[in-house]
Design a protein around this motif. Structure first.
Motif, mmCIF file in Angstrom:
data_model
loop_
_atom_site.group_PDB
_atom_site.id
_atom_site.type_symbol
_atom_site.label_atom_id
_atom_site.label_comp_id
_atom_site.label_asym_id
_atom_site.label_seq_id
_atom_site.Cartn_x
_atom_site.Cartn_y
_atom_site.Cartn_z
ATOM 1 N N ARG A 1 -19.213 122.462 45.896
ATOM 2 C CA ARG A 1 -18.242 121.977 46.886
ATOM 3 C C ARG A 1 -18.449 122.770 48.163
ATOM 4 N NH1 ARG A 1 -14.593 118.331 44.964
ATOM 5 N NH2 ARG A 1 -14.681 117.777 47.176
ATOM 6 N N PRO B 1 -14.079 124.708 50.702
ATOM 7 C CA PRO B 1 -12.982 124.997 49.779
ATOM 8 C C PRO B 1 -11.632 124.591 50.384
ATOM 9 C CG PRO B 1 -14.390 126.923 50.131
ATOM 10 C CD PRO B 1 -14.757 125.916 51.164
ATOM 11 N N GLU C 1 -9.521 129.729 52.569
ATOM 12 C CA GLU C 1 -10.958 129.915 52.363
ATOM 13 C C GLU C 1 -11.752 128.836 53.085
ATOM 14 O OE1 GLU C 1 -14.171 130.532 48.694
ATOM 15 O OE2 GLU C 1 -12.060 130.105 48.262
ATOM 16 N N GLY C 2 -11.212 127.607 53.075
ATOM 17 C CA GLY C 2 -11.861 126.523 53.792
ATOM 18 C C GLY C 2 -11.855 126.735 55.295
ATOM 19 N N THR D 1 -19.690 132.011 46.899
ATOM 20 C CA THR D 1 -20.066 130.607 46.762
ATOM 21 C C THR D 1 -20.857 130.142 47.986
ATOM 22 O OG1 THR D 1 -18.062 130.193 45.469
ATOM 23 C CG2 THR D 1 -19.195 128.269 46.367
ATOM 24 N N THR E 1 -21.640 127.648 50.649
ATOM 25 C CA THR E 1 -20.772 126.641 51.254
ATOM 26 C C THR E 1 -21.428 126.034 52.502
ATOM 27 O OG1 THR E 1 -19.686 128.230 52.731
ATOM 28 C CG2 THR E 1 -18.751 127.972 50.501
#
Length: 214
Positions: A78, A81, A85-86, A151, A153
């Motif tokens: 993904r 997020p 966090e996004g 992660t 991203t």
């Protein structure tokens, strides 16, 4: 479902869109603008690539393409997020696009200009900004992992081509070890490595000369 991505193999922003497609094994067709120029021009709202066509719907701008993929063609990775966090991922995406990639572009543009139109002052100003932005990133990055944590991203999809080409323009150097190590981790990622190799035959397009180290 039919996805078509228009772009160029050597284009940094095309890489940014290719990386998430490859990383998630999303089925799509790549159409190079060198071979599909008129077709691309008829679709592109601003004449810029990459451009994604999803069952006839046209999606422009690399960050929006990635967000579209995250919403409509999700996979094991993904890219953006939820929650704060996004927001961090979106912020770093803008940093890598605007503060690294776009700040490195004046050096390329200046190299392409005829001698009477060179802009050494503008070039030096841009390189000073790029070095400040390198320094800021050096202070933000962890010693391992990815831009926004553990992660991979959208921020890393943006960082990979930005740092790849910016380091050719003005080397990151040994005084920024965390940033240099992060760039190396990015280039070792399978989807990024694939982009590097696909673009290798086009390195003669780079007006400043492509280094042999990558």
């Amino acid at each position: 479902m039919s996805l078509i991505l228009y772009g160029h193999e050597f284009s940094s922003y095309t890489w940014k869109a290719l990386i998430p497609l490859w990383a998630n094994d999303t089925p799509f067709e790549f159409r190079s603008v060198e071979r599909h120029g008129p077709e691309f021009a008829a679709l592109a709202p601003f004449g810029q690539f990459p451009l994604l066509v999803d069952d006839g719907r046209v999606i422009a701008e690399s960050s929006i393409i990635i967000e579209h993929l995250d919403r409509h063609h999700p996979g094991p990775n993904r890219w953006i997020p939820e929650g704060d966090e996004g927001l961090r991922v979106r912020f770093l995406d803008r940093v890598f696009d605007q503060r690294i990639m776009d700040t490195a572009q004046p050096a390329v543009a200046n190299a392409l200009r005829p001698p009477e139109h060179k802009d050494p002052y503008g070039l030096e100003q841009a390189m000073q900004r790029l070095r400040r932005n390198y320094d800021w990133l050096e202070g933000q990055l962890a010693g391992d992992g990815w831009a926004a944590g553990e992660t991979f991203t959208m921020a890393d999809c943006a960082a990979a081509p930005a740092l790849f080409y910016a380091d050719w323009v003005d080397p990151i150097g040994p005084n920024r070890p965390k940033l240099a190590a992060y760039r190396a981790r990015l280039l070792a990622h399978p989807a990024v490595s694939r982009a590097v190799e696909q673009a290798r035959p086009f390195r003669h397009y780079f007006p400043l000369g492509a280094p042999d180290r990558d």
